[in-house]
Design an enzyme around this catalytic site. Structure first.
Site, PDB file in Angstrom:
ATOM      1  N   ASP A  61       1.414  14.599  -6.062  1.00 51.69           N
ATOM      2  CA  ASP A  61       0.414  14.407  -7.086  1.00 51.69           C
ATOM      3  C   ASP A  61      -0.431  13.391  -6.975  1.00 51.69           C
ATOM      4  O   ASP A  61      -1.613  13.487  -7.461  1.00 51.69           O
ATOM      5  CB  ASP A  61       0.990  14.377  -8.556  1.00 51.69           C
ATOM      6  N   TYR A  98      -0.579   5.318  -0.397  1.00 50.84           N
ATOM      7  CA  TYR A  98       0.353   6.479  -0.150  1.00 50.84           C
ATOM      8  C   TYR A  98      -0.404   7.839  -0.472  1.00 50.84           C
ATOM      9  O   TYR A  98      -0.250   8.633   0.255  1.00 50.84           O
ATOM     10  CB  TYR A  98       1.488   6.216  -1.187  1.00 50.84           C
TER      11      TYR A  98
HETATM   12  N1  LIG Z   1       9.676  10.555  -5.098  1.00 52.14           N
HETATM   13  C1  LIG Z   1       8.912  10.910  -5.946  1.00 52.14           C
HETATM   14  O1  LIG Z   1       8.579  10.570  -6.983  1.00 52.14           O
HETATM   15  C2  LIG Z   1       7.840  12.027  -5.318  1.00 52.14           C
HETATM   16  C3  LIG Z   1       6.855  12.762  -5.986  1.00 52.14           C
HETATM   17  C4  LIG Z   1       6.061  13.643  -5.252  1.00 52.14           C
HETATM   18  C5  LIG Z   1       6.278  14.090  -4.293  1.00 52.14           C
HETATM   19  N2  LIG Z   1       7.273  13.534  -3.359  1.00 52.14           N
HETATM   20  C6  LIG Z   1       7.476  13.786  -1.901  1.00 52.14           C
HETATM   21  O2  LIG Z   1       8.770  14.409  -1.911  1.00 52.14           O
HETATM   22  C7  LIG Z   1       9.239  14.200  -0.716  1.00 52.14           C
HETATM   23  C8  LIG Z   1      10.854  13.868  -0.843  1.00 52.14           C
HETATM   24  O3  LIG Z   1      10.601  12.331  -1.278  1.00 52.14           O
HETATM   25  P1  LIG Z   1      12.028  11.690  -2.107  1.00 52.14           P
HETATM   26  O4  LIG Z   1      11.734  11.256  -3.061  1.00 52.14           O
HETATM   27  O5  LIG Z   1      13.150  12.680  -1.443  1.00 52.14           O
HETATM   28  O6  LIG Z   1      11.994  10.460  -1.065  1.00 52.14           O
HETATM   29  P2  LIG Z   1      13.226   9.757  -0.316  1.00 52.14           P
HETATM   30  O7  LIG Z   1      14.271   9.758  -1.097  1.00 52.14           O
HETATM   31  O8  LIG Z   1      12.544   8.483  -0.082  1.00 52.14           O
HETATM   32  O9  LIG Z   1      13.089  10.579   1.061  1.00 52.14           O
HETATM   33  C9  LIG Z   1      12.469  10.585   2.238  1.00 52.14           C
HETATM   34  C10 LIG Z   1      13.480  10.493   3.561  1.00 52.14           C
HETATM   35  O10 LIG Z   1      12.571  10.534   4.459  1.00 52.14           O
HETATM   36  C11 LIG Z   1      13.238   9.624   5.665  1.00 52.14           C
HETATM   37  N3  LIG Z   1      12.100   9.282   6.532  1.00 52.14           N
HETATM   38  C12 LIG Z   1      11.263   8.065   6.245  1.00 52.14           C
HETATM   39  N4  LIG Z   1      10.650   7.859   7.460  1.00 52.14           N
HETATM   40  C13 LIG Z   1      10.922   8.997   8.271  1.00 52.14           C
HETATM   41  C14 LIG Z   1      10.624   9.400   9.694  1.00 52.14           C
HETATM   42  N5  LIG Z   1       9.930   8.588  10.358  1.00 52.14           N
HETATM   43  N6  LIG Z   1      11.170  10.363  10.146  1.00 52.14           N
HETATM   44  C15 LIG Z   1      12.285  10.974   9.364  1.00 52.14           C
HETATM   45  N7  LIG Z   1      12.651  10.531   8.364  1.00 52.14           N
HETATM   46  C16 LIG Z   1      12.173   9.578   7.583  1.00 52.14           C
HETATM   47  C17 LIG Z   1      13.650   8.560   4.466  1.00 52.14           C
HETATM   48  O11 LIG Z   1      14.741   7.792   5.380  1.00 52.14           O
HETATM   49  P3  LIG Z   1      14.844   6.348   5.087  1.00 52.14           P
HETATM   50  O12 LIG Z   1      15.193   6.037   3.733  1.00 52.14           O
HETATM   51  O13 LIG Z   1      15.900   5.913   6.189  1.00 52.14           O
HETATM   52  O14 LIG Z   1      13.742   5.634   5.783  1.00 52.14           O
HETATM   53  C18 LIG Z   1      14.054   9.431   3.336  1.00 52.14           C
HETATM   54  O15 LIG Z   1      15.472   9.610   3.725  1.00 52.14           O
HETATM   55  C19 LIG Z   1       8.427  13.402   0.169  1.00 52.14           C
HETATM   56  O16 LIG Z   1       7.415  14.235   0.961  1.00 52.14           O
HETATM   57  C20 LIG Z   1       7.589  12.665  -0.949  1.00 52.14           C
HETATM   58  O17 LIG Z   1       6.330  12.255  -0.567  1.00 52.14           O
HETATM   59  C21 LIG Z   1       8.005  12.419  -3.852  1.00 52.14           C
END
Ligand SMILES: NC(=O)c1ccc[n+]([C@@H]2O[C@H](COP(=O)([O-])OP(=O)(O)OC[C@H]3O[C@@H](n4cnc5c(N)ncnc54)[C@H](OP(=O)(O)O)[C@@H]3O)[C@@H](O)[C@H]2O)c1
Length: 281
Positions: free
Chosen positions: A102, A125
């Site tokens: 979002d 971001y």
């Molecule tokens: N969290 C929110 O509120 C939110 C809201 C809207 C959309 N999203 C989207 O939802 C998706 C999942 O987010 P999430 O909340 O599950 O985040 P998360 O817990 O931070 O998961 C993201 C994962 O990606 C890994 N990662 C980072 N850099 C990488 C790379 N270069 N190659 C491979 N893996 C990598 C991270 O590993 P490390 O921890 O080791 O870096 C982490 O395990 C993302 O696309 C995010 O933008 C999140």
């Protein structure tokens, strides 16, 4: 179906991998340490070797404040990295299911954003996530679904409810901003929706977020109430709590793709499931 999942140790990635296995799919899951999506050769090799039907890209740079000072790094993952995944998937004949945010919107509206609304990120971001959408569309033009979701929380990672529960245990009162409104989304619900989308495969962008909407203040109040804690939650404004990255004041997601975008339960139901998962953990 054979699914390859990137970022599989992240909060959403864990739930997607578990839900996919529970649904009987053949799952190839890569944590960050096993596959870095900024490495195009490694991505191509992983996808060619696994030969999946569909790739779910849950890998992302998610440190919203940290991205302000490290925009190149954030864009390397969320922009170029997403493109590497989509290009390799398309070359292998696999569908790309990419997760976006979002925060691609500027937050100036006061009615839900739909898929065709003008984007205009107000943070590094947000810009990096928008770059990822463009990269995915460029490299897999006829074989991608971009799922914009918002305010994720889940048992598998640090998230807003976990922070509030910790702070509420330490303090008698908490100030939480009431001038940012969005859709809290339980990753358990989003993971199921992603599996539905893996079957439906709508082309392009779809919005999928928890039902209803609230401010962070209302969300915090509900969390403290659900946990039956004594802490008093008080509303404050974003101006009182400066952060490095600007957030949209309003990022409620709606959809114009009725019938193509799975509908999630209300965010309060997600919170109940989150609390139950925490208790049983
Ligand atoms: N969290 C929110 O509120 C939110 C809201 C809207 C959309 N999203 C989207 O939802 C998706 C999942 O987010 P999430 O909340 O599950 O985040 P998360 O817990 O931070 O998961 C993201 C994962 O990606 C890994 N990662 C980072 N850099 C990488 C790379 N270069 N190659 C491979 N893996 C990598 C991270 O590993 P490390 O921890 O080791 O870096 C982490 O395990 C993302 O696309 C995010 O933008 C999140």
């Amino acid at each position: 179906m054979r699914l390859l999942i990137t970022g599989a140790a992240g909060m959403l990635g864990q739930d997607v991998a578990n839900a996919a296995r529970d649904a009987g799919h053949d799952v190839v899951a890569f944590a960050h340490g096993e596959l870095d999506i900024t490495d195009p050769r490694a991505v191509r090799e992983a996808i060619t070797t696994a030969s999946p039907d569909l790739v779910v890209n849950c890998a992302a740079w998610t440190n919203v404040d940290g991205a302000e000072e490290h925009e190149r790094d954030a864009t390397g993952v969320n922009g170029a990295g997403a493109g590497h995944v989509a290009r390799a998937a398309a070359a292998e004949g696999a569908w790309t299911l990419h997760v976006s945010s979002d925060y691609v919107f500027d937050g100036s509206r006061r009615q839900p954003y739909v898929e065709s609304d003008q984007t205009g990120p107000v943070s590094a971001y947000g810009r990096s996530k928008l770059a990822g959408e463009l990269e995915v569309a460029r490299h897999a033009p006829a074989s991608h679904t971009i799922v914009r979701s918002s305010w994720l929380f889940g048992a598998g990672g640090p998230c807003f409810p976990a922070t509030i529960l910790r702070l509420a245990a330490e303090r008698a009162e908490l100030n939480v901003v009431d001038d940012q409104v969005g859709c809290p989304t339980f990753t358990g619900h989003l993971a199921q929706a992603l599996l539905t989308l893996a079957e439906w495969r709508p082309q392009g962008v779809v919005h999928v977020a928890g039902g209803g909407a609230c401010s962070w203040y209302e969300f915090a109040n509900e969390i403290v109430h659900a946990a039956r804690m004594e802490c008093e939650v008080k509303p404050c404004s974003t101006r009182d709590m400066p952060r490095p990255a600007r957030r949209p004041a309003y990022s409620v997601l709606g959809t114009e793709r009725v019938g193509e975008a799975p509908v999630l339960p209300d965010w309060r139901e997600g919170l109940s499931e989150y609390m139950a998962a925490k208790v049983s953990a």
